[in-house]
Design a protein around this motif. Structure first.
Motif, PDB file in Angstrom:
ATOM      1  N   VAL A 103      11.089   8.325 -13.299  1.00 35.31           N
ATOM      2  CA  VAL A 103      11.781   7.922 -12.063  1.00 35.31           C
ATOM      3  C   VAL A 103      10.857   8.121 -10.871  1.00 35.31           C
ATOM      4  N   MET A 104      10.211   9.281 -10.794  1.00 37.98           N
ATOM      5  CA  MET A 104       9.295   9.551  -9.689  1.00 37.98           C
ATOM      6  C   MET A 104       8.090   8.606  -9.733  1.00 37.98           C
ATOM      7  N   ARG A 105       7.607   8.308 -10.931  1.00 35.87           N
ATOM      8  CA  ARG A 105       6.434   7.433 -11.072  1.00 35.87           C
ATOM      9  C   ARG A 105       6.731   6.032 -10.535  1.00 35.87           C
ATOM     10  N   ILE A 106       7.909   5.497 -10.879  1.00 37.02           N
ATOM     11  CA  ILE A 106       8.265   4.145 -10.442  1.00 37.02           C
ATOM     12  C   ILE A 106       8.366   4.077  -8.921  1.00 37.02           C
ATOM     13  N   VAL A 107       9.050   5.051  -8.338  1.00 36.90           N
ATOM     14  CA  VAL A 107       9.224   5.056  -6.884  1.00 36.90           C
ATOM     15  C   VAL A 107       7.880   5.220  -6.180  1.00 36.90           C
ATOM     16  N   LEU A 108       7.050   6.126  -6.665  1.00 42.30           N
ATOM     17  CA  LEU A 108       5.734   6.337  -6.053  1.00 42.30           C
ATOM     18  C   LEU A 108       4.840   5.106  -6.201  1.00 42.30           C
ATOM     19  N   ALA A 109       4.847   4.498  -7.370  1.00 38.82           N
ATOM     20  CA  ALA A 109       3.971   3.344  -7.606  1.00 38.82           C
ATOM     21  C   ALA A 109       4.309   2.184  -6.684  1.00 38.82           C
ATOM     22  N   THR A 110       5.590   1.856  -6.582  1.00 44.18           N
ATOM     23  CA  THR A 110       5.987   0.747  -5.702  1.00 44.18           C
ATOM     24  C   THR A 110       5.709   1.096  -4.237  1.00 44.18           C
ATOM     25  N   GLY A 111       5.945   2.349  -3.870  1.00 45.53           N
ATOM     26  CA  GLY A 111       5.675   2.761  -2.495  1.00 45.53           C
ATOM     27  C   GLY A 111       4.204   2.711  -2.139  1.00 45.53           C
ATOM     28  N   LEU A 112       3.345   3.201  -3.035  1.00 43.29           N
ATOM     29  CA  LEU A 112       1.909   3.210  -2.775  1.00 43.29           C
ATOM     30  C   LEU A 112       1.341   1.797  -2.749  1.00 43.29           C
ATOM     31  N   PHE A 113       1.799   0.947  -3.658  1.00 47.98           N
ATOM     32  CA  PHE A 113       1.334  -0.442  -3.669  1.00 47.98           C
ATOM     33  C   PHE A 113       1.726  -1.137  -2.364  1.00 47.98           C
ATOM     34  N   ALA A 114       2.961  -0.904  -1.915  1.00 44.54           N
ATOM     35  CA  ALA A 114       3.424  -1.531  -0.676  1.00 44.54           C
ATOM     36  C   ALA A 114       2.638  -1.038   0.534  1.00 44.54           C
ATOM     37  N   ILE A 115       2.319   0.249   0.587  1.00 49.67           N
ATOM     38  CA  ILE A 115       1.510   0.766   1.701  1.00 49.67           C
ATOM     39  C   ILE A 115       0.134   0.104   1.695  1.00 49.67           C
ATOM     40  N   GLY A 116      -0.466  -0.027   0.506  1.00 53.63           N
ATOM     41  CA  GLY A 116      -1.760  -0.705   0.418  1.00 53.63           C
ATOM     42  C   GLY A 116      -1.692  -2.137   0.892  1.00 53.63           C
ATOM     43  N   ILE A 117      -0.598  -2.838   0.564  1.00 54.50           N
ATOM     44  CA  ILE A 117      -0.425  -4.226   0.981  1.00 54.50           C
ATOM     45  C   ILE A 117      -0.271  -4.321   2.499  1.00 54.50           C
ATOM     46  N   GLU A 118       0.487  -3.416   3.079  1.00 52.99           N
ATOM     47  CA  GLU A 118       0.892  -3.559   4.475  1.00 52.99           C
ATOM     48  C   GLU A 118      -0.105  -2.986   5.481  1.00 52.99           C
ATOM     49  N   LEU A 119      -1.113  -2.257   5.005  1.00 50.80           N
ATOM     50  CA  LEU A 119      -2.169  -1.846   5.920  1.00 50.80           C
ATOM     51  C   LEU A 119      -2.966  -3.070   6.368  1.00 50.80           C
ATOM     52  N   PRO A 120      -3.520  -3.064   7.573  1.00 52.10           N
ATOM     53  CA  PRO A 120      -4.308  -4.220   8.031  1.00 52.10           C
ATOM     54  C   PRO A 120      -5.488  -4.500   7.106  1.00 52.10           C
ATOM     55  N   ASN A 121      -5.969  -5.734   7.164  1.00 47.83           N
ATOM     56  CA  ASN A 121      -7.085  -6.146   6.313  1.00 47.83           C
ATOM     57  C   ASN A 121      -8.286  -5.223   6.490  1.00 47.83           C
ATOM     58  N   ASN A 122      -8.882  -4.845   5.377  1.00 49.58           N
ATOM     59  CA  ASN A 122     -10.095  -4.006   5.375  1.00 49.58           C
ATOM     60  C   ASN A 122      -9.875  -2.647   6.039  1.00 49.58           C
TER      61      ASN A 122
END
Length: 540
Positions: free
Chosen positions: A77-96
């Protein structure tokens, strides 16, 4: 007849609790988030405690399986929530972003984590004398990383958007995502020193497995997968094979795929998910396709609610008082206060001059305070427990003691951190804000050609070097050193939607003047700059 058809099961009650909480929370979400500054983290945890085994006894995650099976459920449960959260943070940070701010992140992540790890270990050793310092470092490794889920929920809130500058929100989000994956080496060296008979073997495994195989390979795997699929999506787009909805679905699909591959080969799955998100959005194509979509925010809300309800019901309150082991409420309370004060604040205060995004000691104090512990700590502690043998009772060695201590101690600190960090943001301001109040501009520009009155709200100021905005940075404002040090013009940047980082979907949005008065700090918005903005936007 009706009683015979009645089927009360643990899964049915779980669905009722989760769905009911999200529905009720949604009914009052604007009031809770924008007026009371209460988010789903605090309320979900409180609701989980109420329906958990120590109160309503409606929802008990530990009763779903045996002790080992329950740990596996919690871990996933913790892995799923963390994985989606971390991926989304990586996506939403500005380019480069990670490349441009590598120096700041290097100074903020590794030294701060290392110092906090050692300091927390020392506090644990003083309060829990039966544990060796190495065992204390294993527990400290669970409490070292800043939790990205709580961080995202708080920095995306209305209060943070108004009072915390965008550059600080971004660096905190990026740091929380990076150091969550980097907790593995801190945990692994402690575990190896505890279970291995030779220090040489322990350090050898730590370097080869903890760093090279888990961390380095995890980053490389995430970057490769992110770049490969980013180019595949671009090719599919050019051929007309993919629709907009399929891009949005990658928030879930790519995070699951990356974590699945990394976990299968035994690498750092959380760091891989974050790296994949950064690589996917490196050139901005992915972000252009999902601009304006709110699906990620919906999934984020549901997963956060489910996760913190689970944590609230999972908390082992009976284990907070075990005098035979030396675990007592007063010791845990002193531990919580000491960790909150000493784990991050001193290192950040010493290092902030090497972090350009932190421009004052007030911001350094805020950044040091802002180190919540939550989902990541529960995940790391459960992972550590899975690496240890089933403890004997009474304990016979340090491995047994560590296995008995780790989750009660971590759970108590997590509960305290959710309360402290979840409720402190509305009160953590200096004057009118950590960095000075942000002047949000929102006016309906109808292209009449007349200069609106609000342009003249800004008081004349001394000449400054021109403010420039790089298109590749998607709203990351760059200024010359020493000029406009207190300037926060995030509200007028062309930032793409990023609810997780607290960036508005509308670049120009002005709050009512009575709720956001113009202060001296706002006078840095020069009349000339506002005229430029208005001139560019008026034709629209």
């Amino acid at each position: 007849m009706a009683l015979e058809l009645l089927d009360i099961t643990a899964s049915g009650l779980a669905y009722i609790c989760l769905g009911g909480f999200v529905v009720v929370f949604s009914l009052f979400s604007l009031l809770m988030k924008d007026k009371l500054y209460l988010n789903e983290v605090v309320l979900g945890t409180a609701f989980g405690i109420v329906i958990g085994p120590y109160a309503g006894n409606i929802f008990d995650p530990r009763s779903w399986s045996s002790s080992e099976g329950s740990q596996n459920i919690t871990l996933e449960v913790m892995r799923i929530v963390l994985a989606t959260g971390l991926f989304a943070i990586g996506i939403e940070l500005p380019n480069n972003y990670m490349w441009k701010h590598a120096k700041s992140l290097s100074a903020m992540v590794i030294p701060t984590m290392a110092a906090g790890w050692l300091i927390t270990g020392g506090i644990l050793r003083a309060l829990l004398p039966r544990l060796s310092y190495v065992s204390c470092l294993a527990i400290a490794a669970c409490l070292t990383p800043t939790d990205p889920i709580i961080c995202a929920a708080i920095v995306g809130g209305k209060f943070a958007v108004k009072h915390v500058p965008v550059n600080l929100r971004r660096i905190l989000s990026a740091e929380s995502a990076a150091n969550d994956g980097l907790a593995y080496p801190f945990l692994s060296i402690s575990i190896y020193l505890t279970v291995e008979s030779s220090k040489k073997v322990a350090f050898g495994k730590w370097f080869l497995v903890g760093w090279l195989y888990q961390v380095i390979l995890g980053v490389v795997l995430g970057v490769v997968m992110g770049f490969v699929f980013s180019h595949l999506f671009q090719l599919s787009k050019r051929k007309g094979f993919i629709d907009r909805e399929s891009y949005v679905a990658q928030y879930i699909a790519m995070s699951f795929l990356t974590v699945g591959v990394a976990r299968t080969i035994g690498s750092d799955d959380l760091l891989a998910a974050f790296a994949a998100g950064i690589a996917m959005s490196w050139d901005g194509h992915f972000n252009e396709q999902i601009e304006g979509e709110i699906f990620a925010s919906v999934i984020d809300l549901v997963l956060n609610c489910a996760c913190f309800i689970y944590i609230g019901a999972w908390l082992p309150f009976k284990d907070f008082n075990m005098p035979s082991l030396g675990i007592e409420p007063w010791r845990l309370t002193v531990l919580l206060i000491s960790v909150a004060l000493l784990r991050r604040i001193p290192p950040v205060m010493l290092l902030y001059k090497w972090i350009p995004e932190i421009s004052s000691w007030q911001e350094a104090l805020f950044s040091g305070h802002f180190g919540p512990m939550g989902v990541g700590a529960v995940f790391i502690s459960t992972l550590a427990l899975s690496e240890l043998a089933t403890p004997h009772n009474p304990p016979q060695n340090q491995e047994d003691l560590l296995a008995l201590y780790i989750q009660p101690v971590v759970a108590f600190v997590v509960l305290g951190s959710i309360i402290i960090h979840g409720l402190s943001i509305p009160f953590f301001s200096f004057g009118k804000g950590v960095h000075g109040r942000t002047l949000s501009l929102s006016a309906t520009l109808i292209g009449t050609g007349a200069i609106p009155d609000w342009v003249f709200w800004a008081r004349p100021a001394s000449p400054v070097t021109a403010v420039t905005m790089t298109s590749s940075d998607q709203g990351d404002i760059e200024r010359n050193p020493g000029v406009g040090a207190d300037l926060d013009i995030s509200a007028v940047s062309s930032a793409r939607p990023s609810p997780r980082l607290g960036i508005s979907t509308l670049p120009l949005q002005r709050q009512p003047s009575d709720s956001n008065p113009v202060s001296d700090c706002d006078c840095v918005f020069l009349r000339s700059q506002l005229l430029i903005i208005w001139t560019e936007c008026a034709p629209c």
